[in-house]
Design a protein around this motif. Sequence first.
Motif, short mmCIF file in Angstrom:
data_model
loop_
_atom_site.label_atom_id
_atom_site.label_comp_id
_atom_site.label_asym_id
_atom_site.label_seq_id
_atom_site.Cartn_x
_atom_site.Cartn_y
_atom_site.Cartn_z
N ASP A 1 -16.20 -28.22 29.10
CA ASP A 1 -16.49 -28.46 27.69
C ASP A 1 -15.41 -29.35 27.10
O ASP A 1 -14.22 -29.15 27.37
CB ASP A 1 -16.55 -27.13 26.92
N LEU A 2 -15.84 -30.31 26.28
CA LEU A 2 -14.92 -31.29 25.72
C LEU A 2 -14.98 -31.27 24.20
O LEU A 2 -16.00 -30.94 23.61
CB LEU A 2 -15.29 -32.70 26.20
N ASP A 3 -13.87 -31.65 23.58
CA ASP A 3 -13.81 -31.78 22.13
C ASP A 3 -13.04 -33.05 21.82
O ASP A 3 -11.88 -33.19 22.20
CB ASP A 3 -13.11 -30.57 21.51
N GLY A 4 -13.70 -33.99 21.16
CA GLY A 4 -13.04 -35.24 20.79
C GLY A 4 -13.21 -36.35 21.81
O GLY A 4 -12.60 -37.40 21.66
N HIS A 5 -14.04 -36.18 22.82
CA HIS A 5 -14.30 -37.25 23.78
C HIS A 5 -15.28 -38.22 23.15
O HIS A 5 -16.25 -37.81 22.51
CB HIS A 5 -14.86 -36.66 25.08
N PRO A 6 -15.07 -39.53 23.30
CA PRO A 6 -15.94 -40.49 22.62
C PRO A 6 -17.38 -40.52 23.14
O PRO A 6 -18.29 -40.89 22.40
CB PRO A 6 -15.25 -41.84 22.87
N GLU A 7 -17.62 -40.12 24.40
CA GLU A 7 -18.97 -40.21 24.96
C GLU A 7 -19.67 -38.86 25.12
O GLU A 7 -20.87 -38.76 24.86
CB GLU A 7 -18.93 -40.85 26.36
N TYR A 8 -18.96 -37.85 25.60
CA TYR A 8 -19.62 -36.63 26.03
C TYR A 8 -19.05 -35.37 25.37
O TYR A 8 -17.88 -35.32 25.01
CB TYR A 8 -19.50 -36.48 27.56
N ALA B 1 -29.56 -34.33 39.66
CA ALA B 1 -29.55 -34.66 38.25
C ALA B 1 -28.26 -35.45 38.02
O ALA B 1 -27.17 -34.89 38.14
CB ALA B 1 -29.58 -33.41 37.38
N MET B 2 -28.39 -36.74 37.75
CA MET B 2 -27.21 -37.58 37.57
C MET B 2 -27.39 -38.48 36.37
O MET B 2 -28.44 -39.08 36.20
CB MET B 2 -26.97 -38.44 38.82
N GLY B 3 -26.35 -38.54 35.54
CA GLY B 3 -26.38 -39.45 34.41
C GLY B 3 -26.07 -38.75 33.10
O GLY B 3 -25.52 -37.66 33.07
N THR B 4 -26.47 -39.40 32.01
CA THR B 4 -26.24 -38.89 30.68
C THR B 4 -27.45 -38.08 30.23
O THR B 4 -28.58 -38.54 30.35
CB THR B 4 -26.00 -40.05 29.69
N TRP B 5 -27.21 -36.90 29.72
CA TRP B 5 -28.26 -36.03 29.19
C TRP B 5 -28.10 -36.01 27.67
O TRP B 5 -27.08 -35.57 27.16
CB TRP B 5 -28.13 -34.62 29.76
N ARG B 6 -29.11 -36.47 26.96
CA ARG B 6 -29.05 -36.52 25.50
C ARG B 6 -29.78 -35.32 24.92
O ARG B 6 -30.88 -34.99 25.33
CB ARG B 6 -29.68 -37.80 24.99
N SER B 7 -29.13 -34.67 23.94
CA SER B 7 -29.74 -33.53 23.26
C SER B 7 -29.19 -33.46 21.84
O SER B 7 -28.25 -34.18 21.49
CB SER B 7 -29.43 -32.23 24.00
N GLY C 1 -31.41 -31.11 27.20
CA GLY C 1 -31.87 -32.42 26.77
C GLY C 1 -32.62 -33.15 27.87
O GLY C 1 -33.17 -32.54 28.78
N ILE C 2 -32.62 -34.48 27.74
CA ILE C 2 -33.35 -35.33 28.69
C ILE C 2 -32.40 -36.38 29.26
O ILE C 2 -31.45 -36.79 28.61
CB ILE C 2 -34.54 -36.02 28.02
N PRO C 3 -32.65 -36.81 30.51
CA PRO C 3 -31.80 -37.87 31.09
C PRO C 3 -32.08 -39.20 30.41
O PRO C 3 -33.21 -39.66 30.38
CB PRO C 3 -32.21 -37.88 32.57
N SER C 4 -31.02 -39.80 29.85
CA SER C 4 -31.21 -41.06 29.15
C SER C 4 -29.89 -41.80 29.04
O SER C 4 -29.13 -41.55 28.10
CB SER C 4 -31.77 -40.80 27.75
N PRO C 5 -29.49 -42.68 29.89
CA PRO C 5 -30.11 -43.00 31.16
C PRO C 5 -29.63 -42.05 32.24
O PRO C 5 -28.51 -41.54 32.19
CB PRO C 5 -29.61 -44.41 31.43
N GLY C 6 -30.46 -41.81 33.20
CA GLY C 6 -30.10 -40.91 34.28
C GLY C 6 -31.25 -40.73 35.25
O GLY C 6 -32.34 -41.26 35.04
N THR C 7 -30.99 -39.98 36.30
CA THR C 7 -31.98 -39.72 37.33
C THR C 7 -32.16 -38.22 37.46
O THR C 7 -31.19 -37.48 37.53
CB THR C 7 -31.50 -40.30 38.69
N LEU C 8 -33.42 -37.78 37.52
CA LEU C 8 -33.72 -36.38 37.67
C LEU C 8 -34.82 -36.19 38.70
O LEU C 8 -35.91 -36.76 38.57
CB LEU C 8 -34.19 -35.77 36.33
#
Length: 156
Positions: free
Chosen positions: A89-96, A64-70, A51-58
Amino acid sequence: MVTLLLDSTQLEVVLSLSERALSFRKGNVVVERSAITKVQLTDDAWTWLRGIPSPGTLVRGVIAMGTWRSAGGDDFALVRRRRPSVVIDLDGHPEYHRIILTTRHGLALVQALRVEVAEEAVDVVDIAAETGTIPVVPEKKPRKRKTPAPAPAPAT
């Protein structure tokens, strides 16, 4: 270097001031242990980014730091250069859906997640020390360059 705190209920990724600024987060990343489905060690975390950093720094190849949206879900990345990393890997986490971290203590984290830990948060390295030797990825030694052969003497 990232600090990981683990207790019997949660894993907390403690972010420094600069990590918070670069990842555009106000607080630490907290994950319930029950949400962790798989932990994998990798030598190259860059291949796991999607994905892409959103928001984040690349800065390619550097940080590469932050949230990657895909389309596959949001990931949290804290990657520095080409160093050993851990993918959670996570299952059921509200954010990631996945957390990708550069850390020398990935093997210690895997071992610490397998054992029962105290109620209060303890650094992952301290847990590994109590359960046995602390596995640390050895630093790579710099390669020695071959000295070039002397140039042939000019013909006169």
